[in-house]
Design an enzyme around this catalytic site. Structure first.
Site, PDB file in Angstrom:
ATOM      1  N   ARG A   3      10.975  -1.716  12.497  1.00  0.00           N
ATOM      2  CA  ARG A   3       9.633  -1.825  13.087  1.00  0.00           C
ATOM      3  C   ARG A   3       9.503  -3.103  13.908  1.00  0.00           C
ATOM      4  O   ARG A   3       9.665  -4.192  13.379  1.00  0.00           O
ATOM      5  CB  ARG A   3       8.569  -1.823  11.972  1.00  0.00           C
ATOM      6  CG  ARG A   3       8.329  -0.471  11.380  1.00  0.00           C
ATOM      7  CD  ARG A   3       7.326  -0.535  10.252  1.00  0.00           C
ATOM      8  NE  ARG A   3       6.073  -1.200  10.628  1.00  0.00           N
ATOM      9  CZ  ARG A   3       4.997  -1.205   9.850  1.00  0.00           C
ATOM     10  NH1 ARG A   3       5.011  -0.592   8.696  1.00  0.00           N
ATOM     11  NH2 ARG A   3       3.905  -1.832  10.244  1.00  0.00           N
ATOM     12  N   LYS A  51       0.832  -1.217   0.000  1.00  0.00           N
ATOM     13  CA  LYS A  51       0.000   0.000   0.000  1.00  0.00           C
ATOM     14  C   LYS A  51       0.861   1.259   0.000  1.00  0.00           C
ATOM     15  O   LYS A  51       0.641   2.159  -0.794  1.00  0.00           O
ATOM     16  CB  LYS A  51      -0.916   0.046   1.236  1.00  0.00           C
ATOM     17  CG  LYS A  51      -1.930  -1.075   1.317  1.00  0.00           C
ATOM     18  CD  LYS A  51      -2.865  -0.889   2.509  1.00  0.00           C
ATOM     19  CE  LYS A  51      -2.187  -1.008   3.863  1.00  0.00           C
ATOM     20  NZ  LYS A  51      -1.728  -2.347   4.227  1.00  0.00           N
ATOM     21  N   ARG A  94      -1.127  -9.814  13.070  1.00  0.00           N
ATOM     22  CA  ARG A  94      -1.665  -8.746  12.204  1.00  0.00           C
ATOM     23  C   ARG A  94      -2.578  -9.344  11.131  1.00  0.00           C
ATOM     24  O   ARG A  94      -3.570  -8.731  10.765  1.00  0.00           O
ATOM     25  CB  ARG A  94      -0.517  -7.947  11.581  1.00  0.00           C
ATOM     26  CG  ARG A  94       0.038  -6.929  12.581  1.00  0.00           C
ATOM     27  CD  ARG A  94       1.478  -6.597  12.323  1.00  0.00           C
ATOM     28  NE  ARG A  94       1.720  -5.861  11.109  1.00  0.00           N
ATOM     29  CZ  ARG A  94       2.917  -5.777  10.528  1.00  0.00           C
ATOM     30  NH1 ARG A  94       3.956  -6.397  11.047  1.00  0.00           N
ATOM     31  NH2 ARG A  94       3.063  -5.063   9.440  1.00  0.00           N
ATOM     32  N   ARG A 153     -10.032   0.283   8.888  1.00  0.00           N
ATOM     33  CA  ARG A 153      -9.613  -1.103   9.069  1.00  0.00           C
ATOM     34  C   ARG A 153     -10.652  -1.903   9.826  1.00  0.00           C
ATOM     35  O   ARG A 153     -10.427  -3.080  10.084  1.00  0.00           O
ATOM     36  CB  ARG A 153      -8.319  -1.133   9.883  1.00  0.00           C
ATOM     37  CG  ARG A 153      -7.067  -1.381   9.074  1.00  0.00           C
ATOM     38  CD  ARG A 153      -5.905  -1.253  10.048  1.00  0.00           C
ATOM     39  NE  ARG A 153      -4.738  -1.948   9.648  1.00  0.00           N
ATOM     40  CZ  ARG A 153      -3.676  -1.375   9.074  1.00  0.00           C
ATOM     41  NH1 ARG A 153      -3.684  -0.108   8.773  1.00  0.00           N
ATOM     42  NH2 ARG A 153      -2.618  -2.087   8.811  1.00  0.00           N
ATOM     43  N   ARG A 178      11.537  -6.978   5.260  1.00  0.00           N
ATOM     44  CA  ARG A 178      11.477  -5.545   5.567  1.00  0.00           C
ATOM     45  C   ARG A 178      11.919  -5.278   7.006  1.00  0.00           C
ATOM     46  O   ARG A 178      12.556  -4.268   7.299  1.00  0.00           O
ATOM     47  CB  ARG A 178      10.025  -5.058   5.366  1.00  0.00           C
ATOM     48  CG  ARG A 178       9.815  -3.593   5.666  1.00  0.00           C
ATOM     49  CD  ARG A 178       8.438  -3.110   5.247  1.00  0.00           C
ATOM     50  NE  ARG A 178       7.424  -3.353   6.267  1.00  0.00           N
ATOM     51  CZ  ARG A 178       6.119  -3.076   6.131  1.00  0.00           C
ATOM     52  NH1 ARG A 178       5.675  -2.562   4.996  1.00  0.00           N
ATOM     53  NH2 ARG A 178       5.282  -3.312   7.095  1.00  0.00           N
TER      54      ARG A 178
HETATM   55  P1  ADP Z   1       0.729  -2.765   7.917  1.00  0.00           P
HETATM   56  O1  ADP Z   1      -0.460  -2.589   7.017  1.00  0.00           O
HETATM   57  O2  ADP Z   1       1.965  -3.166   7.179  1.00  0.00           O
HETATM   58  O3  ADP Z   1       0.436  -3.624   9.109  1.00  0.00           O
HETATM   59  P2  ADP Z   1       0.549  -0.015   8.900  1.00  0.00           P
HETATM   60  O4  ADP Z   1       1.713   0.869   8.905  1.00  0.00           O
HETATM   61  O5  ADP Z   1      -0.603   0.348   8.028  1.00  0.00           O
HETATM   62  O6  ADP Z   1       1.171  -1.406   8.506  1.00  0.00           O
HETATM   63  O7  ADP Z   1      -0.014  -0.208  10.376  1.00  0.00           O
HETATM   64  C1  ADP Z   1       0.813  -0.584  11.446  1.00  0.00           C
HETATM   65  C2  ADP Z   1       0.016  -0.702  12.743  1.00  0.00           C
HETATM   66  O8  ADP Z   1      -0.600   0.580  13.050  1.00  0.00           O
HETATM   67  C3  ADP Z   1      -1.167  -1.671  12.725  1.00  0.00           C
HETATM   68  O9  ADP Z   1      -0.768  -3.005  12.975  1.00  0.00           O
HETATM   69  C4  ADP Z   1      -2.034  -1.084  13.848  1.00  0.00           C
HETATM   70  O10 ADP Z   1      -1.538  -1.407  15.127  1.00  0.00           O
HETATM   71  C5  ADP Z   1      -1.865   0.411  13.666  1.00  0.00           C
HETATM   72  N1  ADP Z   1      -2.923   0.958  12.791  1.00  0.00           N
HETATM   73  C6  ADP Z   1      -2.730   1.516  11.553  1.00  0.00           C
HETATM   74  N2  ADP Z   1      -3.903   1.900  11.029  1.00  0.00           N
HETATM   75  C7  ADP Z   1      -4.875   1.551  11.923  1.00  0.00           C
HETATM   76  C8  ADP Z   1      -6.285   1.652  11.948  1.00  0.00           C
HETATM   77  N3  ADP Z   1      -6.967   2.184  10.927  1.00  0.00           N
HETATM   78  N4  ADP Z   1      -6.943   1.190  13.037  1.00  0.00           N
HETATM   79  C9  ADP Z   1      -6.286   0.668  14.062  1.00  0.00           C
HETATM   80  N5  ADP Z   1      -4.963   0.520  14.107  1.00  0.00           N
HETATM   81  C10 ADP Z   1      -4.243   0.957  13.048  1.00  0.00           C
END
Ligand code: ADP
Length: 190
Positions: free
Chosen positions: A134, A14, A146, A89, A128
């Site tokens: 991270r 993404k 996740r 999400r 990654r």
């Molecule tokens: P990825 O999609 O690779 O897991 P992101 O950078 O989008 O990585 O998100 C990392 C973390 O941030 C998620 O695992 C969650 O803990 C938090 N997060 C991101 N967006 C949301 C959301 N819309 N609602 C709740 N938690 C979120």
């Protein structure tokens, strides 16, 4: 206003694709993951709160995430459009986003999911994790958590947006350029 939601499992690409799409279509890119990580780095109250969830690979609670996202949208009053990456999400977030946009006489133009097989994605994330720093990328158990969060809470959004006639899926496997090409051909129809 063009409002696009980009979604897909962790590691689906993404962020990589959003960098290109925001330029091409002149959109403000809001990545909730990036915003949370920025807050963690700067040790803000929001960052301290989000960190405990993120480190485990759990979602941050809806109220916190929704409030943050609305605040971020408010920082771009003259934007021509938005590209939401990692938000919504959950169904609660999707409903809150629809209500928020409606209060501004706007609505989502379309949602696009980047699709890919879990095993390929887990391998990408572990790779990654070697350089991203991270904590949620470095341990297979957290990564699997996740995916569980995604399957339980985020996957139902596909039906939510299908019911609105706003769902599109793109194959996320291939070179970055190939995936960009597929996304562009979907976006060009909006
Ligand atoms: P990825 O999609 O690779 O897991 P992101 O950078 O989008 O990585 O998100 C990392 C973390 O941030 C998620 O695992 C969650 O803990 C938090 N997060 C991101 N967006 C949301 C959301 N819309 N609602 C709740 N938690 C979120």
């Amino acid at each position: 206003m063009i409002i696009i939601v980009l979604f897909g499992k962790p590691g689906a690409g993404k962020g990589t694709q959003a960098e290109f799409l925001k330029e091409k279509y002149n959109l403000t890119h809001l990545s909730t993951g990036d915003i949370f990580r920025y807050n963690i780095q700067n040790n803000t109250e929001l960052g301290k709160l989000a960190k405990s969830y993120m480190d485990k690979g759990d979602l941050v609670p809806d109220e916190v995430t929704i409030k943050m996202l609305e605040g971020e949208v408010g920082k771009h009053p003259y934007s021509a459009g938005f590209l939401f990456d990692g938000f919504p999400r959950t169904i609660a977030q999707a409903e809150a986003l629809d209500a928020f946009l409606e209060s501004k006489n706007e609505s989502i133009t379309a949602t696009v999911a980047l699709e890919a097989d879990d095993n390929i994605l887990v391998a990408r994330l572990l790779e990654r994790g070697k350089t991203s720093g991270r904590p949620d990328d470095q341990d297979e158990e957290k990564i699997r958590n996740r995916y569980d969060e995604y399957n339980q809470k985020t996957a139902p959004l596909m039906d939510y947006y299908k019911a609105q006639g706003k769902f599109h899926a793109v194959d996320g496997i291939g070179s970055i350029a190939e995936v960009t090409e597929r996304l562009t051909s979907v976006f060009d129809k909006f």
